[in-house]
Design an enzyme around this catalytic site. Structure first.
Site, short mmCIF file in Angstrom:
data_model
loop_
_atom_site.label_atom_id
_atom_site.label_comp_id
_atom_site.label_asym_id
_atom_site.label_seq_id
_atom_site.Cartn_x
_atom_site.Cartn_y
_atom_site.Cartn_z
N SER A 259 -22.69 32.64 -7.33
CA SER A 259 -21.55 33.42 -6.88
C SER A 259 -20.40 32.53 -6.38
O SER A 259 -19.96 31.66 -7.11
CB SER A 259 -22.02 34.42 -5.83
OG SER A 259 -21.15 35.50 -5.81
N HIS A 400 -26.44 41.35 -8.91
CA HIS A 400 -25.90 40.07 -8.45
C HIS A 400 -26.89 39.39 -7.51
O HIS A 400 -27.07 39.84 -6.37
CB HIS A 400 -24.60 40.42 -7.72
CG HIS A 400 -23.80 39.25 -7.27
ND1 HIS A 400 -23.11 38.46 -8.16
CD2 HIS A 400 -23.54 38.75 -6.04
CE1 HIS A 400 -22.47 37.52 -7.49
NE2 HIS A 400 -22.72 37.68 -6.20
C1 GCU Z 1 -17.69 38.67 -3.31
C2 GCU Z 1 -16.54 38.04 -4.07
C3 GCU Z 1 -17.02 37.24 -5.28
C4 GCU Z 1 -18.10 36.28 -4.88
C5 GCU Z 1 -19.19 37.00 -4.14
C6 GCU Z 1 -20.29 36.10 -3.58
O1 GCU Z 1 -18.25 39.69 -4.07
O2 GCU Z 1 -15.65 39.07 -4.43
O3 GCU Z 1 -15.96 36.55 -5.87
O4 GCU Z 1 -18.57 35.60 -6.00
O5 GCU Z 1 -18.64 37.68 -3.03
O6 GCU Z 1 -20.07 34.94 -3.34
O7 GCU Z 1 -21.38 36.63 -3.35
#
Ligand code: GCU
Length: 420
Positions: A259, A400
């Site tokens: 992420s 995710h």
């Molecule tokens: C949020 C953000 C993302 C990121 C994510 C994370 O959702 O919008 O861009 O990748 O956090 O780091 O878990």
């Protein structure tokens, strides 16, 4: 200032003062993806088309680096080379993981401009090893204690400050499902992980407590580095320590980030060629996903929710992705000819899995210049059908996250990259 950088400033300056379109709804509908034209990764700013590795490395690659550092991630100040880094092994347990691994905890003390930042590295080294081993380097989100349920793991400095000791984030092993430590070690790899918050506390006011405060600002404030640049810099400092260890194979370093840390891992991999394998797990917007598809999270949203991640120039492209003079496939291409792996999750539409796949596909011409195959087609593979060429890719079922399945693919890919 060279011509390339002057052109970049003119580009960004032409957008300043132009009103940004209002907050646009998030699009999850493939049929509503706008028509977009990606900059050709092999075409230089003056129109010359690169046809050799030499031209790529001499002309086009530095051009892409300049675009990304001046308009997206910020410039890593040269003064950071003067930051002093001291290491101290605080603890060693030769019988961790029921004897599978030696666990070390290493304190990093960064000093510059009279300020100090402390971080703790947690390391697992396989005991059943013959010779030097390959090493995964990656940040954890919730502190070293979250990686494994083990009382002897010290709290990372960021978490030591928490006043409420009952806070659930202090629970040991609370993110152990994201770190397949036993699998990693059983397959002969070491793991070196640190809490990203130690390097740059992840909030808008984090700068003064971060490593960015250890050197004086340089250049235009519009191109100043912030958290993503700092996290990338920190990964390289972990690599500095790792390659000096007698158990580590300095030619076999893999950086893995999830992420926001996937974004930072890609930027670290672009800048530091010691990372022989670069792995992006669900990195999304500002990571592997193409910005111009404007699918899921977009530039306007990410730069307003996380104003401390990118350099200020990036926010000029809020709602104006089509005017970006680059896209994320060019970030991925900077990793060539080293191994690159991009992974997505089916339910993680916020990170735009198709945009992540396509960026890796459109980075492939640079791999082809080196005689390596990237991704063969613009069509995504089916769920759980990883592709493992010089560029690897998979999409798995689920949300995710980082799962054992992801790690199994990364281990297979690294085995291939390192000829194991
Ligand atoms: C949020 C953000 C993302 C990121 C994510 C994370 O959702 O919008 O861009 O990748 O956090 O780091 O878990």
């Amino acid at each position: 200032m060279n011509r390339k950088v002057i052109c970049i400033f003119m580009l960004a300056a032409s957008l300043r003062g132009v009103p940004v379109m209002g907050q646009i709804e998030v699009n999850y509908d493939e049929s509503k993806v706008p028509e977009y034209v990606l900059p050709d990764v092999l075409t230089c700013a003056d129109g010359t088309v690169v046809s050799s590795v030499r031209e790529w490395e001499r002309h086009r690659r530095p051009e892409v680096m300049a675009l990304l550092s001046h308009l997206e991630y910020g410039v890593t100040p040269k003064g950071m080379k003067k930051v002093h880094v001291k290491h101290k092994v605080l603890q060693e347990n030769k019988q961790a993981l029921d004897g599978l691994a030696t666990m070390q905890q290493v304190q990093f003390t960064f000093t510059g401009q009279g300020k100090t930042v402390e971080a703790l590295l947690l390391v697992f080294i396989p005991n059943a090893r013959q010779g030097r081993v390959p090493v995964f380097i990656g940040y954890n989100f919730r502190g070293n204690h979250s990686v494994l349920d083990d009382e002897s793991i010290l709290y990372s400095p960021y978490f030591q400050q928490l006043e409420n000791r009952e806070d659930p984030v202090l629970q040991r092993g609370n993110q152990s499902s994201r770190w397949a430590v036993r699998d990693i070690v059983s397959r002969g790899y070491a793991l070196a992980t640190m809490c990203y918050q130690d390097i740059f506390p992840d909030h808008a006011e984090g700068g003064p407590q971060s490593v960015t405060a250890l050197c004086a600002p340089e250049g235009e404030s519009s191109t100043a580095w912030q958290a993503l640049g700092a996290w990338a810099w920190g990964s390289s400092r972990i690599a500095d320590w790792v390659i000096r260890q007698r158990w580590a194979n300095k030619h076999q370093l893999a950086i893995m980030g999830h992420s926001r840390q996937g974004k930072a891992a890609l930027w670290a991999g672009a800048q530091d060629k010691r990372f022989a394998v670069v792995i992006s797990n669900d990195s999304g917007c500002g990571g592997a996903a193409l910005s111009k598809r404007a699918f899921g999270e977009r530039v306007g949203r990410i730069t307003s929710s996380f104003p401390h991640w990118f350099c200020p120039n990036f926010s000029l492209y809020a709602g104006r992705e089509q005017e970006l003079p680059f896209d994320q496939h060019e970030l991925l291409a900077l990793i060539a000819p080293r191994y690159l792996y991009v992974a997505s999750a089916q339910e993680d539409q916020w990170a735009d899995p198709r945009g992540e796949y396509l960026a890796a596909y459109y980075a492939s011409p640079v791999y082809a210049l080196y005689g390596f195959s990237g991704l063969p087609s613009p069509d995504m593979p089916a769920i759980h059908h990883p592709i493992m060429n010089h560029i690897g890719y998979h999409i798995r079922a689920g949300v995710h996250d980082v799962t054992d399945y992801d790690w199994a693919c990364y281990l297979d890919f690294c085995d291939k990259a390192f000829g194991r």
